[in-house]
Design a protein around this motif. Structure first.
Motif, short mmCIF file in Angstrom:
data_model
loop_
_atom_site.label_atom_id
_atom_site.label_comp_id
_atom_site.label_asym_id
_atom_site.label_seq_id
_atom_site.Cartn_x
_atom_site.Cartn_y
_atom_site.Cartn_z
N GLY A 1 0.22 4.30 -2.49
CA GLY A 1 0.27 5.77 -2.53
C GLY A 1 1.06 6.44 -3.31
O GLY A 1 1.49 7.54 -3.24
N GLY B 1 0.69 -1.50 0.46
CA GLY B 1 -0.10 0.29 -0.42
C GLY B 1 0.67 1.43 0.07
O GLY B 1 0.25 2.55 -0.69
N GLY B 2 1.78 0.80 0.39
CA GLY B 2 2.80 2.27 0.81
C GLY B 2 4.04 3.10 -0.11
O GLY B 2 3.56 4.33 -0.58
N LEU C 1 1.18 6.59 -6.73
CA LEU C 1 -0.34 7.87 -7.00
C LEU C 1 -0.01 8.85 -6.22
O LEU C 1 -0.22 10.25 -7.15
CB LEU C 1 -1.25 7.39 -5.98
CG LEU C 1 -1.93 6.33 -6.69
CD1 LEU C 1 -2.97 5.71 -6.12
CD2 LEU C 1 -1.76 6.23 -8.30
N VAL C 2 0.90 9.57 -5.36
CA VAL C 2 0.71 10.87 -4.78
C VAL C 2 2.01 11.91 -5.68
O VAL C 2 1.78 12.44 -6.38
CB VAL C 2 1.63 11.47 -3.56
CG1 VAL C 2 2.32 12.49 -3.23
CG2 VAL C 2 0.86 10.76 -2.59
#
Lengths: 275, 296, 290
Positions: C152, C148-149, C155-156
């Protein structure tokens, strides 16, 4: 270290290092490191399959390196080359996993196929290695100019009537041949180190093709000889020494080339300022 | 997000007439003052000075290797000048002020299988530096549509960028560069590899931008002729040195001979300009000297 | 229904763990994979998986969790690759190769130590091929968190990463820190790939990274959709592969099940080749109508 038992080892390893140095030059020139990694790894899967079916390991290696090379060529005709290589490698390894799941005992043999078993090469194996090595060198000598031109400037080669897809196929087959020669001796993973490190180092140091090929071969030979000696003395796997020494040779060559360039620049700049 | 004050209304860009091309003195958008650049031991630019103003179309003319791209990279801050300075709006160029330059690099190679439509690429011109995933918004979509219409690329909006032709890609790249509302637009050889008609269309589009919308356009080309009718000012680069002014001031045998360090003639053939080497034995000698130096 | 799902499929704990782990890996690989393929970094993507195994065997020797070995070596290796890999594609190719070669040499040594100290000579095989069914469920929270990290983080940085992947010239023209983005992306790839290598083996980690993404690129022209399509088809291949592997338990010749990796890879290849035929059929139709 130089007993009669070791003669075979020295002979086989020297042959492998020589062809790795020469073919590695073209691998690095074409930016085909991934192919040089993928074909030996595919061959490894084939060897696993061969041991299962009871045919010779060499036959399995040959068949699968050929199959791997042709798959790369086929998938690469439509779509990105690195994607084709990645897919070919996973397909071959997937088949390898399947074969292995069918067979009962494998582990020690697999370790040898991956990391090599230089110490303990039999006389007949040496003969095969030397003959295949000679064939590989002959193939490189025959293809030298088309390979060189199409690797450096594909556009220019096309105007000379050299279709890049044909040259690419020839190159893939050459890698398959070299793989079949080398993997029984140095293993699938280390053949790769031996092709990339020395050739990368040579191309950082020299801009002349012939010099770079000689340099690359010389570095590969030194790497292998030192590794055999170190492996014999320490009893550690030869793969460790080959991988690390080849990497170190590359790093040293890059640093040396950078230092030479810096010196050349400052000399030129001084000269220009003085004018 | 919407900045109506800064965004360009381009729909009629091409047809707009130049309002007062040589009228009141406009503000200098970009000025180079005595810029020297060394690259890997070679002096690539030497004492380059010139200024361009808002609403002007400036052509940077020079053959391959004359230093055009290097000069642009210095303006953009991607390469450092070893001496001299770059002024944007009269102030020394900073990382921040350089953000407001629109730039279309030379030879943008886009693979045909990229999952990116022309509208996505233009949208990235607005907010490529922002973090996070772009949420579809009406304002963003409208801004992109308007910009695509302005450069005459509406029909290309949903095409894959990698499959566009050279002229189509140039339009999309210009739209991409204009999205941030720049006052200075720099283009590196946009006409290279274009057929004559698409090339002329791009030049007209850029001239409309400069004269109709007060953008300072700085465009590199190796041939001066396609730009003759629209160019307000020329920067001529040869051997790392520059001469600038109007076409009449710069493209003259005496000025160019001094620049090239070698006699040249300027011929006018039916309104087209040809710059050719003058016949001179001295010239051959210098050329050989040059080759000799490179070999060392 | 009975014919498709062998009895006990959903009740089996290894199967349930495999389904969850497979889903995490497939989704994260789909998103990272699209950028990897666009950047022509398939080799780095594959190499980082191989390199991760070095960390695995080092951690095994040092008696720490393999997770940290995989993570540490991935960050180290991706940093080194970027350090040597100059911008030219050929330079990057050699740099990746040299790092991979050195790492493989190191893994030869570590495996030698492992095998002499514990005489588990199957270590090489397990690390190379891995198996979804042998993942311990203890790893699940860490895998989910790190997966997930990475997702994320990608995506950031979505927009800068996308533009710099499409064209580094354009990204530089927009004032983006191209070099930094390159390092950041490779480190994220390293973490993602080595996690999936740890969980599902290096074969599947490469297959799920490259195959679905390359197929998606042929079918959609939108970046976001390509990522979704890659994640979805990777997920489909993984779950279907797990199902087939479970069903194959009584298949000949060995009657002990065919490997999951084989099925997943075969499905990924089918998707890739199928997407090629689909896109060429589509373009033929488009040409026919105009």
């Amino acid at each position: 270290m130089f007993s009669s038992f070791m003669v075979n080892t020295w002979l086989a390893a020297t042959t492998v290092a020589a062809i790795a140095g020469v073919v590695g030059f073209f691998v690095v020139l074409r930016g085909a490191s991934f192919v040089a990694h993928a074909v030996p790894k595919s061959a490894f899967a084939g060897a696993a399959g061969a041991s299962l079916l009871g045919i010779s390991t060499l036959g399995g290696l040959g068949a699968f390196s050929l199959l791997g090379a042709l798959t790369i060529g086929w998938l690469g005709r439509r779509g990105r080359h690195d994607v084709a290589t990645a897919l070919s490698i996973v397909v071959m390894l997937g088949l390898g996993a399947l074969f292995l799941s069918w067979s009962a005992e494998y582990a020690s043999e697999i370790y040898a196929l991956l990391f090599g078993q230089v110490l303990g090469v039999s006389g007949s194996e040496v003969l095969v290695t030397v003959v295949l090595g000679a064939v590989s060198l002959l193939a490189v000598a025959t293809l030298y100019r088309p390979l060189l031109l199409s690797s450096a400037t594909p556009e220019l080669a096309a105007t000379r009537g050299l279709r890049s897809s044909r040259v690419e196929l020839a190159f893939l087959l050459l890698v398959a041949l070299v793989t079949t020669t080398a993997v029984p001796v140095v293993g699938a993973l280390l053949m790769f180190s031996l092709m990339i490190g020395p050739a990368g180092a040579a191309q950082a140091l020299s801009r002349r093709p012939a010099t770079a090929i000689c340099l690359s071969t010389a570095i590969a030979l030194c790497t292998v000889w030192l590794s055999i000696a170190a492996s014999y003395l320490s009893n550690w796997p030869i793969g460790f020494f080959v991988g690390t020494l080849a990497g170190l040779a590359y790093v040293a060559a890059r640093l040396a080339a950078a230092a030479l360039r810096r010196r050349a620049v400052s000399v030129e700049r001084l000269g220009a300022a003085g004018r | 997000m919407a900045r109506p004050g800064r965004r360009l209304l381009l729909a009629d860009a091409v047809s707009t007439c130049p309002p007062g091309r040589h009228g009141e003195a406009r503000a200098e958008v970009l000025a180079l003052d005595g810029v020297d650049v060394w690259l890997s031991g070679r002096k690539v630019l030497s004492e380059v000075s010139f200024a361009i103003r808002a609403g002007e179309f400036t052509g940077v003319i020079g053959s391959n290797g004359a230093g055009k791209t290097t000069m642009f990279r210095v303006v953009l801050g991607l390469e450092a000048a070893s001496s001299g300075q770059v002024l944007l709006d009269g102030e020394s160029a900073s990382h921040r002020s350089r953000r407001s330059i629109g730039y279309v690099p030379q030879k943008v190679v886009l693979e045909p299988d990229l999952p990116l439509r022309a509208r996505d690429l233009v949208g990235l011109g607005l907010d490529a530096h922002k973090l996070g995933v772009p949420w579809p918004s009406r304002a963003r979509r409208d801004a992109v549509d308007e910009m695509l219409a302005g450069v005459g690329a509406t029909s290309l909006a949903d095409a894959r960028v990698g499959t566009l032709s050279g002229g189509e890609l140039q339009r999309v790249l210009i739209a991409h560069a204009l999205m941030s509302g720049p006052r200075l637009l720099i283009l590196d050889e946009p006409l290279a590899n274009l057929d004559i008609r698409s090339g002329q269309e791009i030049v007209e589009l850029l001239a409309g931008l400069a004269h109709g919308h007060n953008v300072a356009v700085l465009m590199a080309a190796h041939d001066i002729n396609p730009l003759l009718e629209v160019m307000d000012r020329v920067v001529y680069l040869a051997g790392g040195r520059a001469a600038s002014g109007t076409v009449g001031e710069v493209v003259r045998p005496d000025v160019l001979s001094r620049l090239y360090g070698h006699p040249v003639s300027v011929l006018d053939v039916e309104g087209r300009i040809l710059v050719i080497a003058g016949s001179n034995i001295q010239a051959v000698g210098t050329l050989e000297d040059d080759l000799g130096e490179h070999r060392h | 229904m009975r014919a498709l799902f062998e009895p006990g499929f959903f009740a089996s704990t290894p199967v349930r763990t495999a389904l969850v782990v497979g889903a995490i890996v497939a989704l994260a690989s789909g998103v990272i994979g699209v950028l990897t393929v666009i950047r022509s970094q398939s080799f780095s993507g594959h190499a980082l998986g191989d390199v991760g195994t070095v960390g695995g065997s080092a951690a095994f020797l040092a008696n720490v969790s393999p997770l940290w070995g995989f993570l540490g070596i991935a960050v180290l290796a991706s940093g080194t690759m970027e350090l040597f890999g100059v911008e030219r594609r050929r330079g990057r190719d050699v740099a990746t190769g040299v790092v991979l070669g050195a790492a493989l040499g190191l893994s030869a040594l570590l495996l030698y130590f492992d095998t002499t100290s514990t005489s588990t000579s199957g270590a090489a095989v397990t690390i190379l091929f891995g198996s979804l069914f042998t993942v311990s469920s203890d790893l699940l929270p860490a895998l989910a968190g790190l997966g997930g990290g990475v997702l994320g983080a990608v995506l950031v940085m979505y927009r800068p990463l996308l533009l710099s992947s499409v064209s580094s010239e354009l990204a530089a023209a927009n004032g983006l820190p191209v070099r930094f983005l390159g390092v950041a992306f490779l480190v994220m790839t390293g973490i993602g790939v080595s996690l999936s290598a740890l969980a599902v083996g290096t074969i599947l980690s490469t297959a799920l990274l490259i195959g679905p993404a390359a197929a998606a690129l042929r079918l959609t022209r939108r970046p976001g959709r390509a990522m979704l399509a890659a994640g979805a088809s990777g997920l489909a291949a993984t779950w279907l592969g797990i199902l087939l592997a479970y069903d194959s338990f009584y298949w000949p010749p060995a009657r002990k099940g065919w490997p999951v990796s084989f099925f997943v890879v075969a499905l990924v290849l089918v998707f890739y080749v199928g997407s090629g035929s689909l896109s060429s059929a589509r373009s033929r139709r488009a040409r026919g109508t105009t």
